[in-house]
Scaffold this motif. Structure first.
Motif, PDB file in Angstrom:
ATOM      1  N   GLU A  97      40.151  44.019  40.434  1.00 36.33           N
ATOM      2  CA  GLU A  97      40.978  43.181  39.574  1.00 36.33           C
ATOM      3  C   GLU A  97      41.705  44.013  38.517  1.00 36.33           C
ATOM      4  O   GLU A  97      42.768  43.625  38.031  1.00 36.33           O
ATOM      5  N   GLN A 102      43.390  40.153  43.528  1.00 42.18           N
ATOM      6  CA  GLN A 102      42.568  38.959  43.312  1.00 42.18           C
ATOM      7  C   GLN A 102      41.315  39.030  44.185  1.00 42.18           C
ATOM      8  O   GLN A 102      41.410  39.294  45.391  1.00 42.18           O
ATOM      9  N   ARG A 104      37.119  37.520  44.853  1.00 36.79           N
ATOM     10  CA  ARG A 104      36.037  36.575  44.610  1.00 36.79           C
ATOM     11  C   ARG A 104      34.732  37.163  45.137  1.00 36.79           C
ATOM     12  O   ARG A 104      34.708  37.757  46.217  1.00 36.79           O
ATOM     13  N   ARG A 131      43.113  36.666  48.899  1.00 35.10           N
ATOM     14  CA  ARG A 131      42.083  37.239  48.022  1.00 35.10           C
ATOM     15  C   ARG A 131      41.092  38.067  48.824  1.00 35.10           C
ATOM     16  O   ARG A 131      40.782  37.720  49.967  1.00 35.10           O
TER      17      ARG A 131
END
Length: 247
Positions: A97, A102, A104, A131
């Protein structure tokens, strides 16, 4: 060559990185410089529209605690190892990041304060949105390695390949760091890996990839640009699939 010749061979991949890779030159722990290098490689590939899942082992942290573990029962020791993979996942997320990727983190152990719980459909949605998804805590149960966790997630996500990033550029006839005569295999079958006990990944992970028809590609993640090249079928690596010529 045409642009088609340079097109990536895979659209969605799972990259498995051993925890030891993140140590850099340290005896144990996390070397953030090395983490940043891996993150840049992942980010560069993700920027081309390739969907990336990531699984990181925990050996760099847990092996530093192994003496403290002593005679601890296997289930508890494995749970400690799972927590180590969460720490590595968070370090990688921070590095990704920082360069604008992006990301997760989904954990097989429920810890909502630091990571999403593993939910297959949510993970697929993240991938579709571009992502990078980092899967932590293995399969969430003891007695299973992070190799098994990586293979399971690769199958669940419908990945085109499982890429295992190591410190060597493929599978060798012997340890190339100890035997200068060791030679690298270009291709292997799943059955050859299992029958010869080559220890690329644990047997259950190899068997799951065989049953799912997902090739395993072993390459050096520490070699600059190798991740990019492997996705184009270039450079040094070993492919494990049903299509390899028999020995």
């Amino acid at each position: 060559m045409s642009d088609v010749d340079h097109a990536p061979k895979y659209k969605r991949v799972l990259l498995k990185v051993s925890g030891e890779v993140l140590m850099g030159d340290q005896p144990y722990g996390i070397d953030m410089k090395t983490v940043a290098e891996v993150a840049r490689a992942v980010g560069s590939v993700a920027s081309e529209g390739i969907e990336i899942c990531l699984v990181i082992g925990g050996g760099n942290i847990f092996r530093g605690l192994s003496k403290a573990a002593g005679d601890m029962d296997r289930a508890t020791a494995d749970q400690m190892g799972m927590l180590a993979t969460v720490m590595n996942a968070l370090a990688m997320q921070a590095a990704l990041e920082k360069i604008g990727v992006q990301t997760r983190v989904q954990s097989a152990l429920t810890m909502p304060a630091v990571a999403e719980p593993y939910i297959r459909r949510r993970a697929l949605r993240h991938l579709e949105k571009g992502r990078v998804v980092i899967f932590a805590a293995g399969v969430g149960a003891p007695f299973f390695t992070t190799d098994s966790g990586a293979a399971l997630r690769a199958a669940e996500m419908g990945c085109d390949a499982l890429l295992k990033g190591t410190s060597v550029d493929g599978v060798y006839t012997a340890d190339p760091k100890k035997d200068p005569k060791a030679t690298r295999y270009d291709t292997l079958t799943y059955q050859q890996v299992l029958a010869q006990d080559l220890r690329v990944m644990d047997a259950s992970a190899v068997a799951l990839m065989r049953d799912s028809g997902i090739p395993i590609v072993v390459f050096s993640i520490r070699e600059e640009g190798a991740f990019h090249r492997v996705l184009r079928g270039e450079g040094a690596f070993t492919v494990i699939s049903d299509n390899a010529p028999s020995a």
